[in-house]
Design an enzyme around this catalytic site. Structure first.
Site, short mmCIF file in Angstrom:
data_model
loop_
_atom_site.label_atom_id
_atom_site.label_comp_id
_atom_site.label_asym_id
_atom_site.label_seq_id
_atom_site.Cartn_x
_atom_site.Cartn_y
_atom_site.Cartn_z
N ASP A 1 -3.50 8.06 8.01
CA ASP A 1 -4.65 7.31 8.53
C ASP A 1 -4.26 6.35 9.65
O ASP A 1 -5.00 5.41 9.93
CB ASP A 1 -5.34 6.55 7.39
CG ASP A 1 -4.41 5.55 6.71
OD1 ASP A 1 -3.25 5.41 7.15
OD2 ASP A 1 -4.84 4.90 5.74
N SER B 1 0.80 -1.22 0.00
CA SER B 1 0.00 0.00 0.00
C SER B 1 0.84 1.28 0.00
O SER B 1 0.32 2.35 -0.30
CB SER B 1 -0.91 0.01 1.23
OG SER B 1 -0.14 -0.09 2.40
N HIS C 1 -0.64 4.70 7.06
CA HIS C 1 0.07 5.28 5.92
C HIS C 1 0.40 6.74 6.17
O HIS C 1 -0.20 7.38 7.03
CB HIS C 1 -0.80 5.15 4.66
CG HIS C 1 -1.30 3.75 4.46
ND1 HIS C 1 -2.57 3.35 4.79
CD2 HIS C 1 -0.66 2.64 4.01
CE1 HIS C 1 -2.71 2.06 4.53
NE2 HIS C 1 -1.58 1.61 4.07
#
Ligand SMILES: *[C@@H]1O[C@H](CO)[C@@H](O)[C@H](O)[C@H]1NC(C)=O
Ligand SMILES: *[C@@H]1O[C@H](CO)[C@@H](O)[C@H](O)[C@H]1NC(C)=O
Ligand SMILES: *[C@@H]1O[C@H](CO)[C@@H](O)[C@H](O)[C@H]1NC(C)=O
Ligand SMILES: *[C@@H]1O[C@H](CO)[C@@H](O)[C@H](O)[C@H]1NC(C)=O
Length: 367
Positions: free
Chosen positions: A336, A34, A339
């Protein structure tokens, strides 16, 4: 204009050009999770993480969700910009017809360095995706015949390409830590994870890659998710910046092993350039002096979340009911809880490009 002046003007123009555009990468191939997925998970349906397809993801730069796990651009986007290349298209968009001329991004949010079987065998059945580094490598091999026709044309194409192998491996540890694994127990995973990353790096070199960057892990002990899940009443568990020492020590251990393994690869393949990207060191610089870097909201607390001391709430994660994004993500490094923000990614990307966090620097490729 006389000849001498004309000559000088041309000389200065040439020098100026050489200084401002010293690079000639023509494409970027990226593998990872991610931290660098630019849309694969979202294009796959994102069943494991549907909020990635909605605001506030993407709110800062794209003003809509793109599948990037951030408010805006990622490190890979800033690297593409630095080389005047288009944003690297996700593999699943290339499968739907987008051009692969300037590279492909195989990164998949949730991906691990080790194959899914490794986790299933150990009863770790919470994987977001089975698209491990090996799966991504096979996607690259499948696509290769569309990119170039024979060994010579492939070598020629890949010589002018930057290959990013990671960051990958962070999730292998996340899954194990979140299920209650201890640092000591997880250390036995490190040689396997490092082995998977170096095997993929070697495989890409055998496929013709000549310029590769391999990032290490972030200081996970400073991330809101770890700080929340492993909150400790014991002050000694924290360093003076408020990060959990044991988890940072673990990330450092992984990084030291990666660096050793890359040194061995450099000996085996002296004709290729293998860069180590020090994500840990780059991130620690803003954790040490947040205000100096414009992170007035702090670096341990997430911009987007559902409350709690680090604004990370597992029952109300960013994008879910009960969560809220901060007004100005540029003054936070953590987006968040897991990340980073575009602002943090920009800082790290610049540090890779100018060499303060990469060895050797990304921008010193001989023409
Ligand atoms: C995994 O879980 C199954 C069912 O709960 C159990 O029988 C098995 O022994 C476990 N395996 C390991 C390696 O823990
Ligand atoms: C991963 O593979 C396993 C076993 O084939 C399957 O049960 C599971 O649904 C897959 N997970 C995902 C997210 O695709
Ligand atoms: C976490 O989220 C839940 C669900 O929205 C909420 O009930 C709870 O109060 C939140 N916890 C904190 C510490 O804010
Ligand atoms: C390199 O970039 C980083 C991050 O933007 C910055 O902090 C550092 O001062 C830069 N170093 C040089 C030598 O330009």
């Amino acid at each position: 204009m006389n000849c001498k002046i004309l000559f000088l003007v041309i000389l200065f123009l040439t020098l100026g050009l050489a200084l401002s555009i010293p690079q000639n990468y023509e494409s970027i191939f990226n593998f990872g999770d991610s931290l660098s997925d630019t849309g694969n998970l979202l294009l796959s349906g994102a069943l494991a993480f549907p909020v990635i397809g909605q605001l506030p993801y993407g709110k800062t730069f794209f003003q809509h969700a793109t599948g990037r796990c951030s408010d805006g651009r990622l490190i890979i986007d800033f690297i593409a910009e630095a080389f005047s290349l288009p944003y690297v298209p996700p593999y699943l968009a290339v499968k739907q017809g987008q051009s692969a001329q300037h590279g492909v991004n195989f990164a998949f949010a949730g991906a691990t360095a080790l194959d899914a079987e490794f986790f299933f065998e150990r009863n770790i059945s919470i994987l977001w995706t089975n698209n491990s580094l090996n799966v991504q490598l096979n996607w690259f091999r499948d696509l290769k015949s569309d990119l170039c026709s024979d060994k010579e044309s492939c070598d020629d194409f890949f010589k002018k390409s930057l290959f990013m192998v990671g960051e990958i491996g962070g999730n292998d540890y996340n899954y194990a830590f979140f299920l209650g694994g201890g640092s000591k127990q997880l250390r036995s995973m490190v040689p396997l994870v490092v082995g998977a990353i170096t095997d993929a790096t070697s495989a890409l070199i055998e496929e013709g890659a000549a310029e590769l960057m391999v990032p290490g892990n972030f200081p996970i002990g400073c991330s809101a998710v770890y700080l929340t899940l492993f909150e400790s009443p014991n002050k000694e568990d924290y360093d003076r910046h408020g990060c959990l020492k044991a988890f940072n020590a673990f990330a450092k251990y992984h990084n030291s092993q990666i660096k050793k393994a890359l040194d061995m690869l450099r000996q085996k393949y002296p004709h290729v350039r293998i860069m180590y990207a020090d994500y840990y060191g780059a991130a620690m610089r803003f954790v040490h002096t947040p205000l100096h870097h414009g992170f007035y909201g702090g670096t341990l607390k997430a911009c987007c979340g559902g409350g709690g001391p680090y604004n990370f709430n597992n029952s109300a994660r960013c994008g879910h009911a009960g969560s809220e994004a901060c007004q100005d993500p540029s003054i936070y490094s953590n987006w968040d809880g897991i990340h980073l923000t575009e602002a943090a990614y920009r800082y790290i990307a610049l540090a890779l490009i100018n060499g303060s966090s990469s060895q050797p620097p990304l921008l010193s490729r001989p023409l």
